[in-house]
Design an enzyme around this catalytic site. Structure first.
Site, PDB file in Angstrom:
ATOM      1  N   ASP A  38      58.993  16.618  37.937  1.00  0.00           N
ATOM      2  CA  ASP A  38      58.166  15.430  38.223  1.00  0.00           C
ATOM      3  C   ASP A  38      56.711  15.729  38.606  1.00  0.00           C
ATOM      4  O   ASP A  38      55.968  14.809  38.923  1.00  0.00           O
ATOM      5  CB  ASP A  38      58.786  14.571  39.344  1.00  0.00           C
ATOM      6  CG  ASP A  38      60.033  13.857  38.868  1.00  0.00           C
ATOM      7  OD1 ASP A  38      60.280  13.838  37.647  1.00  0.00           O
ATOM      8  OD2 ASP A  38      60.768  13.332  39.719  1.00  0.00           O
ATOM      9  N   HIS A 242      42.108  40.836  37.801  1.00  0.00           N
ATOM     10  CA  HIS A 242      42.309  39.394  37.950  1.00  0.00           C
ATOM     11  C   HIS A 242      43.342  39.095  39.037  1.00  0.00           C
ATOM     12  O   HIS A 242      44.315  38.378  38.825  1.00  0.00           O
ATOM     13  CB  HIS A 242      42.702  38.749  36.611  1.00  0.00           C
ATOM     14  CG  HIS A 242      41.541  38.605  35.675  1.00  0.00           C
ATOM     15  ND1 HIS A 242      41.668  38.211  34.358  1.00  0.00           N
ATOM     16  CD2 HIS A 242      40.215  38.798  35.855  1.00  0.00           C
ATOM     17  CE1 HIS A 242      40.475  38.181  33.791  1.00  0.00           C
ATOM     18  NE2 HIS A 242      39.572  38.534  34.683  1.00  0.00           N
ATOM     19  N   ASP A 259      35.519  36.714  42.925  1.00  0.00           N
ATOM     20  CA  ASP A 259      35.110  36.263  41.586  1.00  0.00           C
ATOM     21  C   ASP A 259      35.460  34.784  41.536  1.00  0.00           C
ATOM     22  O   ASP A 259      36.638  34.424  41.471  1.00  0.00           O
ATOM     23  CB  ASP A 259      35.878  37.079  40.531  1.00  0.00           C
ATOM     24  CG  ASP A 259      35.433  36.763  39.099  1.00  0.00           C
ATOM     25  OD1 ASP A 259      34.792  35.722  38.885  1.00  0.00           O
ATOM     26  OD2 ASP A 259      35.757  37.572  38.202  1.00  0.00           O
ATOM     27  N   ASP A 270      30.594  31.443  36.653  1.00  0.00           N
ATOM     28  CA  ASP A 270      31.471  32.611  36.786  1.00  0.00           C
ATOM     29  C   ASP A 270      30.683  33.711  37.499  1.00  0.00           C
ATOM     30  O   ASP A 270      29.879  34.393  36.873  1.00  0.00           O
ATOM     31  CB  ASP A 270      31.904  33.051  35.371  1.00  0.00           C
ATOM     32  CG  ASP A 270      32.877  34.218  35.392  1.00  0.00           C
ATOM     33  OD1 ASP A 270      33.342  34.582  36.474  1.00  0.00           O
ATOM     34  OD2 ASP A 270      33.166  34.756  34.296  1.00  0.00           O
ATOM     35  N   HIS A 349      36.683  47.234  31.499  1.00  0.00           N
ATOM     36  CA  HIS A 349      36.486  45.948  30.820  1.00  0.00           C
ATOM     37  C   HIS A 349      35.092  45.888  30.209  1.00  0.00           C
ATOM     38  O   HIS A 349      34.275  46.783  30.410  1.00  0.00           O
ATOM     39  CB  HIS A 349      36.740  44.780  31.790  1.00  0.00           C
ATOM     40  CG  HIS A 349      35.859  44.781  33.020  1.00  0.00           C
ATOM     41  ND1 HIS A 349      34.534  44.436  32.985  1.00  0.00           N
ATOM     42  CD2 HIS A 349      36.129  45.081  34.317  1.00  0.00           C
ATOM     43  CE1 HIS A 349      34.028  44.505  34.210  1.00  0.00           C
ATOM     44  NE2 HIS A 349      34.976  44.911  35.037  1.00  0.00           N
ATOM     45  N   HIS A 353      30.907  38.132  28.653  1.00  0.00           N
ATOM     46  CA  HIS A 353      31.478  37.219  27.655  1.00  0.00           C
ATOM     47  C   HIS A 353      30.592  35.990  27.585  1.00  0.00           C
ATOM     48  O   HIS A 353      29.781  35.743  28.496  1.00  0.00           O
ATOM     49  CB  HIS A 353      32.921  36.838  28.045  1.00  0.00           C
ATOM     50  CG  HIS A 353      33.058  36.411  29.483  1.00  0.00           C
ATOM     51  ND1 HIS A 353      32.752  35.142  29.911  1.00  0.00           N
ATOM     52  CD2 HIS A 353      33.415  37.103  30.597  1.00  0.00           C
ATOM     53  CE1 HIS A 353      32.944  35.060  31.223  1.00  0.00           C
ATOM     54  NE2 HIS A 353      33.337  36.242  31.676  1.00  0.00           N
ATOM     55  N   HIS A 360      35.712  31.913  29.514  1.00  0.00           N
ATOM     56  CA  HIS A 360      35.560  32.853  28.401  1.00  0.00           C
ATOM     57  C   HIS A 360      35.280  31.966  27.195  1.00  0.00           C
ATOM     58  O   HIS A 360      36.193  31.523  26.506  1.00  0.00           O
ATOM     59  CB  HIS A 360      36.816  33.697  28.199  1.00  0.00           C
ATOM     60  CG  HIS A 360      37.042  34.659  29.323  1.00  0.00           C
ATOM     61  ND1 HIS A 360      38.168  35.418  29.443  1.00  0.00           N
ATOM     62  CD2 HIS A 360      36.246  35.003  30.387  1.00  0.00           C
ATOM     63  CE1 HIS A 360      38.074  36.178  30.532  1.00  0.00           C
ATOM     64  NE2 HIS A 360      36.920  35.933  31.119  1.00  0.00           N
ATOM     65  N   GLU A 383      28.628  41.551  33.924  1.00  0.00           N
ATOM     66  CA  GLU A 383      29.554  41.821  35.015  1.00  0.00           C
ATOM     67  C   GLU A 383      30.177  43.217  34.983  1.00  0.00           C
ATOM     68  O   GLU A 383      31.399  43.360  34.882  1.00  0.00           O
ATOM     69  CB  GLU A 383      30.669  40.777  34.999  1.00  0.00           C
ATOM     70  CG  GLU A 383      31.361  40.589  33.654  1.00  0.00           C
ATOM     71  CD  GLU A 383      32.534  39.610  33.761  1.00  0.00           C
ATOM     72  OE1 GLU A 383      33.390  39.821  34.622  1.00  0.00           O
ATOM     73  OE2 GLU A 383      32.566  38.647  32.968  1.00  0.00           O
ATOM     74  N   TYR A 387      36.122  50.524  39.534  1.00  0.00           N
ATOM     75  CA  TYR A 387      37.364  50.331  40.268  1.00  0.00           C
ATOM     76  C   TYR A 387      38.042  51.694  40.359  1.00  0.00           C
ATOM     77  O   TYR A 387      38.481  52.239  39.338  1.00  0.00           O
ATOM     78  CB  TYR A 387      38.282  49.344  39.534  1.00  0.00           C
ATOM     79  CG  TYR A 387      37.531  48.111  39.044  1.00  0.00           C
ATOM     80  CD1 TYR A 387      37.421  46.971  39.831  1.00  0.00           C
ATOM     81  CD2 TYR A 387      36.891  48.112  37.784  1.00  0.00           C
ATOM     82  CE1 TYR A 387      36.703  45.859  39.389  1.00  0.00           C
ATOM     83  CE2 TYR A 387      36.175  47.014  37.337  1.00  0.00           C
ATOM     84  CZ  TYR A 387      36.075  45.899  38.138  1.00  0.00           C
ATOM     85  OH  TYR A 387      35.365  44.807  37.695  1.00  0.00           O
ATOM     86  N   ARG A 405      32.716  44.666  41.597  1.00  0.00           N
ATOM     87  CA  ARG A 405      32.182  44.005  40.393  1.00  0.00           C
ATOM     88  C   ARG A 405      31.022  43.124  40.849  1.00  0.00           C
ATOM     89  O   ARG A 405      31.083  42.538  41.931  1.00  0.00           O
ATOM     90  CB  ARG A 405      33.270  43.157  39.707  1.00  0.00           C
ATOM     91  CG  ARG A 405      32.789  42.421  38.470  1.00  0.00           C
ATOM     92  CD  ARG A 405      33.932  41.975  37.554  1.00  0.00           C
ATOM     93  NE  ARG A 405      34.817  40.970  38.114  1.00  0.00           N
ATOM     94  CZ  ARG A 405      36.066  41.204  38.506  1.00  0.00           C
ATOM     95  NH1 ARG A 405      36.589  42.411  38.406  1.00  0.00           N
ATOM     96  NH2 ARG A 405      36.809  40.234  38.996  1.00  0.00           N
ATOM     97  N   GLU A 407      28.714  40.084  39.134  1.00  0.00           N
ATOM     98  CA  GLU A 407      28.673  39.249  37.930  1.00  0.00           C
ATOM     99  C   GLU A 407      27.698  38.094  38.087  1.00  0.00           C
ATOM    100  O   GLU A 407      27.745  37.359  39.073  1.00  0.00           O
ATOM    101  CB  GLU A 407      30.083  38.675  37.666  1.00  0.00           C
ATOM    102  CG  GLU A 407      30.129  37.686  36.510  1.00  0.00           C
ATOM    103  CD  GLU A 407      31.551  37.266  36.157  1.00  0.00           C
ATOM    104  OE1 GLU A 407      32.400  37.216  37.069  1.00  0.00           O
ATOM    105  OE2 GLU A 407      31.790  36.983  34.969  1.00  0.00           O
TER     106      GLU A 407
HETATM  107  N1  GLY Z   1      36.579  35.399  36.070  1.00  0.00           N
HETATM  108  C1  GLY Z   1      36.945  36.011  34.883  1.00  0.00           C
HETATM  109  C2  GLY Z   1      35.886  36.847  34.358  1.00  0.00           C
HETATM  110  O1  GLY Z   1      35.009  37.239  35.080  1.00  0.00           O
HETATM  111  O2  GLY Z   1      35.811  37.100  33.190  1.00  0.00           O
HETATM  112 MN    MN Z   2      33.356  36.733  33.725  1.00  0.00          MN
HETATM  113 MN    MN Z   3      34.335  36.310  36.807  1.00  0.00          MN
END
Ligand code: GLY
Ligand code: MN
Ligand code: MN
Length: 440
Positions: A38, A242, A259, A270, A349, A353, A360, A383, A387, A405, A407
């Site tokens: 529900d 993440h 983040d 972001d 990474h 993006h 994204h 970003e 790590y 990080r 960003e």
């Molecule tokens: N928050 C996801 C990224 O930075 O791509």
């Molecule tokens: Mn990002």
């Molecule tokens: Mn991010």
């Protein structure tokens, strides 16, 4: 600050102008999803559908019919229903779809199986997001099969199916002045949320308390939703890219990686910042932090029309690899380490993006075999991160468990770039000064 009706109309017109002659485009809304009995997940409209309609209800389908005399823009949506509206809220209904969302024609979604085959009939080409959703793929085929079943009575089924995503997503990649205004505001709200979290943080708080500060700042400024699950990782958790559990206590000596970005009128921010829980970076934390920052600033610097997509990433790889060698976390020559991808143990990474309605965001990163060249109006994140896994036995213990990080959201302008998220402190000095002020 809302995207105007005229702008939604312009988007439909631009898309239709790019369709092959004699075609039809079909775009479904997002679907409601059950969370548990529900209870649904909060509904979020599909970005493609919203981009073209501004219509935020589920159970709707947009149909574009370039050149159709009786109207090119048709919307199927839920009928008005007093009982359902009493429980679940207002519905525009087909009348509202025409009056408030500028549809030329609108019909109840319950009639789509009867009406849509007639709209497809006679058109050569059907554009839709092929393979995006199995159930919708089947639906499109079922509508086309209705026409095929009538060929002996002279019906004319379409002969071609084309992917709509490519054209539509290319339009979404270039942000208009109105979109940039909304994205700038989303970044500003998100920046204020990061500042607030830094000011609130001290050893002993829980990660989810920091998330709550962030979300409260979003909502207090008109952005009820986050654009993606907020990441608050203290200590070792900062090394999980993440990490969204956000349920551990922040300890003295931890770095905290946040983040977080809000969603404003379906546009995302972001932003990531990493700061010391107790307000003061340790020697090792500072060394790695300044390396990530150096990489990020070098990457931002080369963002301008004419640079290609991968240049920013390449710069971050170079700066980070060189820095890790200097600090003794990597051993060897920079050139060979880059060729071997040795930096991936620490930086696994990409440098960024596209950013837009989806965090994204859509848009091709390559055209043919070549990296895409940046153009005015594109928005991307920058970003880089480092790590050091808590169990990385290849490096001295003092480095382990440090996750960093940084960003920002960057708009490509005619002259170069504009950092939309520049209102959050970023240097060691600025961060320590802000935190010292709030702890005093
Ligand atoms: N928050 C996801 C990224 O930075 O791509
Ligand atoms: Mn990002
Ligand atoms: Mn991010």
């Amino acid at each position: 600050m809302n995207i105007s009706k005229q702008e939604f109309a312009r988007r439909r017109k631009n898309l239709m102008a790019q369709l092959e002659p004699d075609s039809i485009a079909i775009v479904p809304s997002a679907r409601e999803l059950t969370r548990n009995r529900d209870c649904d997940y909060p509904f979020r409209q599909d970005s493609d559908f919203f981009y073209l309609t501004g219509f935020s209800e589920p159970e709707a389908v947009l149909v574009l019919l370039p050149g159709r005399k009786h109207g090119q823009y048709v919307l199927f949506c839920r009928d008005r229903d007093p009982a359902m509206e009493l429980w679940n809220g207002y519905r525009a209904g087909p009348e509202g779809a025409c009056a408030d969302f500028a549809a030329d024609d609108a019909f109840p979604i319950s009639d789509i199986d009867d009406i849509l085959p007639g709209l497809i009939e006679g058109r050569e080409r059907v554009y839709y997001a092929m393979g995006g959703h199995a159930e919708f793929d089947r639906k499109v085929m079922s509508w086309v099969n209705v026409i095929r079943s009538k060929v002996r009575s002279g019906a004319h089924p379409p002969g071609e199916f084309l992917d709509l995503n490519h054209l539509l997503h290319d339009l979404r990649l270039y942000k208009s002045a109105a979109e940039i205004r909304v994205m700038r505001k989303a970044a500003k709200i998100s920046a204020a949320a990061h500042v607030r979290a830094m000011q609130f943080c001290k050893p002993g708080v829980n990660e989810y308390e920091l998330e709550a500060e962030i979300r409260h700042e979003f909502a207090s400024n008109g952005a009820r939703d986050a654009a993606y699950s907020t990441i608050v990782g203290a200590g070792n958790n900062g090394c999980i890219l993440h990490y969204i559990e956000n349920c551990e206590t922040v300890k003295d000596g931890d770095l905290v990686l946040i983040d977080a970005g809000c969603e404003l009128q379906c546009y995302a921010a972001d932003i990531t910042r990493t700061f010391p829980a107790n307000g003061k970076f340790s020697k090792e934390q500072k060394a790695l932090y300044e390396l990530v920052l150096k990489a990020q600033l070098a990457a931002i610097k080369i963002i301008k029309p004419g640079s290609h997509w991968n240049q920013a990433h390449d710069v971050t790889v170079k700066v980070i690899t060189k820095g890790l060698v200097e600090l003794g976390l990597l051993k060897g020559t920079v050139k060979k380490l880059i060729e071997a991808g040795a930096y991936k143990d620490f930086y696994m990474h990409r440098a960024g993006h596209w950013l837009g309605m989806d965090v994204h965001d859509v848009g091709d990163y390559k055209v043919g075999d070549e990296w895409r060249v940046l153009e005015e109006g594109m928005v991307l994140t920058v970003e880089p991160g480092i790590y050091v896994a808590p169990d990385n036995k290849k490096v001295a213990k003092k480095w382990r468990g440090i996750g960093i990080r940084i960003e920002d959201d960057v708009l490509v302008t005619k002259e170069g770039h504009d950092v939309l998220s520049d209102e959050v402190p970023k240097t060691v000095k600025e961060i320590e000064a802000l935190m010292a002020k709030s702890n005093s």
